[in-house]
Design a protein around this motif. Structure first.
Motif, short mmCIF file in Angstrom:
data_model
loop_
_atom_site.label_atom_id
_atom_site.label_comp_id
_atom_site.label_asym_id
_atom_site.label_seq_id
_atom_site.Cartn_x
_atom_site.Cartn_y
_atom_site.Cartn_z
N ALA A 241 0.83 -1.21 0.00
CA ALA A 241 0.00 0.00 0.00
C ALA A 241 0.86 1.25 0.00
N ALA A 242 1.94 1.28 0.80
CA ALA A 242 2.77 2.47 0.87
C ALA A 242 3.53 2.69 -0.43
N GLY A 243 3.94 1.60 -1.10
CA GLY A 243 4.70 1.74 -2.33
C GLY A 243 3.88 2.21 -3.50
N ALA A 244 2.56 2.20 -3.34
CA ALA A 244 1.69 2.58 -4.45
C ALA A 244 1.37 4.05 -4.45
N THR A 245 1.85 4.79 -3.48
CA THR A 245 1.48 6.20 -3.37
C THR A 245 2.71 7.05 -3.21
N THR A 246 2.47 8.35 -3.23
CA THR A 246 3.54 9.32 -2.98
C THR A 246 3.20 10.12 -1.76
N GLY A 247 4.19 10.80 -1.20
CA GLY A 247 3.94 11.67 -0.06
C GLY A 247 3.80 10.94 1.25
N GLY A 248 4.14 9.62 1.28
CA GLY A 248 4.11 8.92 2.55
C GLY A 248 2.74 8.44 2.98
N ARG A 249 1.72 8.52 2.12
CA ARG A 249 0.38 8.11 2.49
C ARG A 249 0.13 6.68 2.02
N THR A 250 -0.64 5.94 2.81
CA THR A 250 -0.97 4.57 2.46
C THR A 250 -2.38 4.48 1.92
N ASP A 251 -2.61 3.44 1.11
CA ASP A 251 -3.93 3.23 0.51
C ASP A 251 -4.31 1.78 0.72
N PRO A 252 -5.23 1.48 1.62
CA PRO A 252 -5.53 0.08 1.95
C PRO A 252 -6.23 -0.67 0.83
N ARG A 253 -6.67 0.00 -0.21
CA ARG A 253 -7.38 -0.69 -1.28
C ARG A 253 -6.48 -1.65 -2.05
N ARG A 254 -5.16 -1.46 -1.97
CA ARG A 254 -4.24 -2.37 -2.64
C ARG A 254 -3.87 -3.57 -1.78
N ALA A 255 -4.26 -3.55 -0.51
CA ALA A 255 -3.92 -4.66 0.37
C ALA A 255 -4.59 -5.96 -0.11
N ARG A 256 -3.93 -7.09 0.17
CA ARG A 256 -4.47 -8.38 -0.22
C ARG A 256 -4.87 -9.16 1.04
N VAL A 257 -5.99 -9.86 0.92
CA VAL A 257 -6.58 -10.53 2.08
C VAL A 257 -6.80 -12.00 1.75
N PRO A 258 -6.04 -12.91 2.41
CA PRO A 258 -6.36 -14.34 2.26
C PRO A 258 -7.77 -14.61 2.79
N ARG A 259 -8.47 -15.56 2.15
CA ARG A 259 -9.85 -15.81 2.54
C ARG A 259 -10.08 -17.28 2.91
N PRO A 260 -9.65 -17.67 4.12
CA PRO A 260 -10.00 -19.01 4.60
C PRO A 260 -11.50 -19.06 4.93
N PRO A 261 -12.03 -20.22 5.28
CA PRO A 261 -13.44 -20.29 5.66
C PRO A 261 -13.77 -19.34 6.81
N LEU A 262 -15.04 -18.91 6.90
CA LEU A 262 -15.44 -17.89 7.87
C LEU A 262 -15.17 -18.33 9.30
N ASP A 263 -15.40 -19.61 9.62
CA ASP A 263 -15.17 -20.03 11.00
C ASP A 263 -13.69 -19.93 11.38
N GLU A 264 -12.80 -20.20 10.41
CA GLU A 264 -11.37 -20.04 10.68
C GLU A 264 -11.01 -18.56 10.79
N GLN A 265 -11.63 -17.72 9.96
CA GLN A 265 -11.40 -16.26 10.09
C GLN A 265 -11.73 -15.81 11.51
N ARG A 266 -12.82 -16.31 12.03
CA ARG A 266 -13.24 -15.87 13.36
C ARG A 266 -12.27 -16.32 14.44
#
Length: 654
Positions: free
Chosen positions: A585-610
């Motif tokens: 996220a930080a490498g995708a922007t300038t000025g030191g700001r982060t953008d969480p939209r580029r973050a990646r999220v593994p998606r195990p089953p919901l019970d494991e997420q919990r």
């Protein structure tokens, strides 16, 4: 100051019956008038920084038509046309349209006079005696039509409070407004059963409104700005008589004029005076008032108008009546005012001085009615409730002594060559017994925290690597699993104790409760329980899950609102803090700001997420506990040193 209800962020108010045009519409043909950069930001639904960027980047952005280089004003018509042409003009809530019409009606003068007249119309409207504005008439009729529409949507009193609050907000740098918590404190200090109250510098009526408190006591006010005087008059009429009539409430008398030069209530005495006088006003009338009979304690120095206001307040009190006057801290020790301070002490007029902040001291005075009391109550660093408690106690036991907070100082100790009334000079430092108690309490808290740490260590174990499908935050938004919103840009607004809680970037990073408080005025986003909030002002993510909704999303923050049937919020917050996501996220922007939209999220089953979310939550609780432990350790070390120096702490017997 009372706040008008905040309009919803995501939709305009519903149209009241019988009104041909719904609130929230785009403005029709632009009215003549001017707007500030803050007004433009509200019209477009953006922050102030965005308006500054438009001015720099768009050569066709309207030029200022007035104001100063630091605070320019623009043509409302030109700005509206430019925003519409750029596709940046959002639907305008009815309250914003009303405000712009009021500003346009005021022209180059202050809107206070216009708001005062609007207040009279609203009083008549609430009483059912208003003359309906013509459907096609003058510009003033257009103002009243929009005001009527706002009153039907919000209520007449709330409409007036919105306009008064917006005017105060707009002119906050040019006028001193009593902080709401200070106004409430001054009203709390009134004697039980006190009758008439006077505020000789009442502004928009802030102190008198707090003095109402359901009482039918007569209220008197004077304000040199005629427009503000009218605002105060109508606000008090609503508060004391509601919608009982447009003529105003009985027992409310607010007049325009300078109370020092032209006292509108000369000869009138009251049970109490509440006053927040204009500080540092060097043109208060020294030359014209040198022989004024109000100066019983001495002619106020030319450069100390605050001592003129103190004596003006005393002159309007019945014997034994109470005056609560806000003062600048410098007034406690200026050499030029020491003779008047000494006379106030000798004659028993000055009873207490409370240091409320670095900018405000509160003097409590009584009109002498007998022998002078033996001492003066000095309060330093106490909360408002404690100030009230100490003052009440002092009335019955004039030997109050709470080390580090308050002390009744004998007059003989004050009547020296300086007559310095600064509480910090007279309130004793915390006593040795208190140091011992605080050390024991802090040590016990530290011991309890150490015992708790073991239960907070996350219970995760090594496992063989496995492939788990992942996706980006942007893709989760596209498929409807996540909603991503961004807080306003620009700097954090000035806090207002009467406003709603605001979650700041520092709050998220430090894991604390919302520390900001702001009034409506920007397109704030209201947080919900389960929202994930992420800082966007540093090259690392600090994410947290909102435990209790209702606060507002502050500047430089992102909000990720997950569908709990598809994504666990505590799991999401934990994943966002990973090193890989921070770098991406930080490498995708300038000025030191982060953008969480580029973050990646593994998606195990919901019970494991919990289950993983529970581990992430425990890890964050551990982080916060360790931070608290560091603070407790530093405090314990300081108290230990103080106790040893005082001879009150020593090693246990062997």
């Amino acid at each position: 100051m009372d706040r008008a209800p905040e309009a919803p962020i995501d939709r305009a108010p519903e149209a009241p019956d019988g009104v041909p045009e719904a609130p929230g519409r785009l403005p029709e043909a632009p009215d003549d008038g001017t707007v500030t950069a803050a007004d433009i930001a509200r019209l477009a639904g953006v922050g102030r920084a965005a308006v500054s960027n438009w001015r720099r980047r768009h050569p066709d952005f309207p030029r200022p038509v007035g104001g100063t280089s630091a605070s320019p004003v623009f043509s409302l018509g030109q700005v509206t046309a430019w925003l519409r042409g750029q596709g940046k003009l959002r639907e305008v809530p009815i309250e914003e349209e009303v405000w712009q019409r009021v500003r346009a009606a005021a022209g180059d003068t202050s809107p206070a006079a216009v708001i005062g007249e609007v207040g009279v119309f609203l009083l008549h409207l609430a009483a059912g005696t208003a003359v309906p504005p013509a459907s096609s008439g003058t510009a003033w009729d257009a103002v009243l039509r929009s005001v009527q529409q706002l009153a039907e949507a919000w209520g007449a009193r709330e409409a007036l409070e919105f306009l008064a609050g917006r005017h105060i907000e707009t002119h906050s740098r040019r006028s001193d407004i009593t902080p709401p918590q200070v106004a409430a404190l001054m009203a709390d200090l009134l004697d039980p059963g006190a009758g008439p109250v006077l505020d000789p510098a009442c502004g928009p009526g802030t102190l008198l409104l707090d003095a109402v408190r359901g009482s039918q006591r007569p209220l008197f006010g004077q304000e040199r700005d005629a427009g503000l005087a009218q605002i105060a008059r109508t606000r008090l009429a609503f508060r004391t008589s509601g919608a009982s009539g447009a003529s105003g409430a009985s027992g409310v008398d607010v007049r325009a004029g300078d109370a020092l030069r032209q006292d509108a209530f000369a000869g009138t005495t009251v049970d109490a005076v509440l006053c927040d006088p204009p500080f540092h006003d060097r043109h208060w009338g020294y030359e014209d008032l040198t022989a004024d009979p109000r100066w019983e304690y001495g002619l106020p120095p030319r450069m100390e108008p605050e001592l003129a206001w103190v004596q003006h307040a005393l002159a309007h009190l019945v014997p034994g009546g109470l005056a609560a006057v806000l003062m600048p801290p410098a007034a406690a020790g200026r050499r030029s005012g020491r003779r008047i301070r000494a006379e106030l002490l000798r004659r028993g007029a000055l009873r207490a001085v409370a240091a409320l902040s670095d900018s405000h001291h509160l003097w409590l005075l009584r009109r002498p009615s007998g022998a002078a009391p033996p001492g003066v109550l000095m309060v330093e660093g106490a909360e408002p409730d404690a100030v009230v408690r100490l003052w009440r106690a002092f009335q019955h036991a004039p030997d109050v002594d709470e080390p580090g907070i308050a002390r009744a100082v004998p007059l003989i100790d004050l009547l020296d060559d300086e007559v310095d009334l600064a509480p910090g000079r007279h309130v004793a430092a915390s006593g040795s017994a208190r140091t011992t108690q605080e050390y024991v309490r802090t040590r016990d808290r530290m011991a309890a925290l150490v015992r708790r740490l073991d239960s907070l260590v996350p219970d995760a174990e090594p496992a063989a690597p496995r492939d788990v499908p992942d996706t980006s935050v942007s893709e989760l938004v596209r498929i409807g699993v996540l909603t991503v919103l961004q807080g306003p840009s620009g700097r954090d607004p000035d806090p207002d104790p009467a406003g709603r809680p605001l979650l700041t970037a520092d709050d998220v990073a430090e894991g604390r409760a919302p520390s900001g408080r702001v009034l409506p005025g920007e397109p704030w986003i209201t947080l919900r329980t389960g929202d994930v909030v992420v800082t966007a002002a540093a090259r690392r993510f600090a994410a947290r899950v909102v435990d209790e909704g209702g606060a507002l999303l502050g500047h430089h923050l992102w909000l990720l609102r997950a569908d709990p049937a598809a994504l666990d919020p505590h799991y999401l917050a934990g994943i966002l803090r990973s090193t890989a996501n921070t770098r991406s996220a930080a490498g995708a922007t300038t000025g030191g700001r982060t953008d969480p939209r580029r973050a990646r999220v593994p998606r195990p089953p919901l019970d494991e997420q919990r289950r993983l979310g529970a581990i992430f939550r425990r890890a964050q609780e551990l982080e916060h506990a360790l931070r608290d432990g560091a603070a407790l350790g530093g405090e314990m070390a300081r108290l230990l040193a103080d106790g040893v120096v005082q001879g009150r702490l020593r090693p246990p017997a062997s």
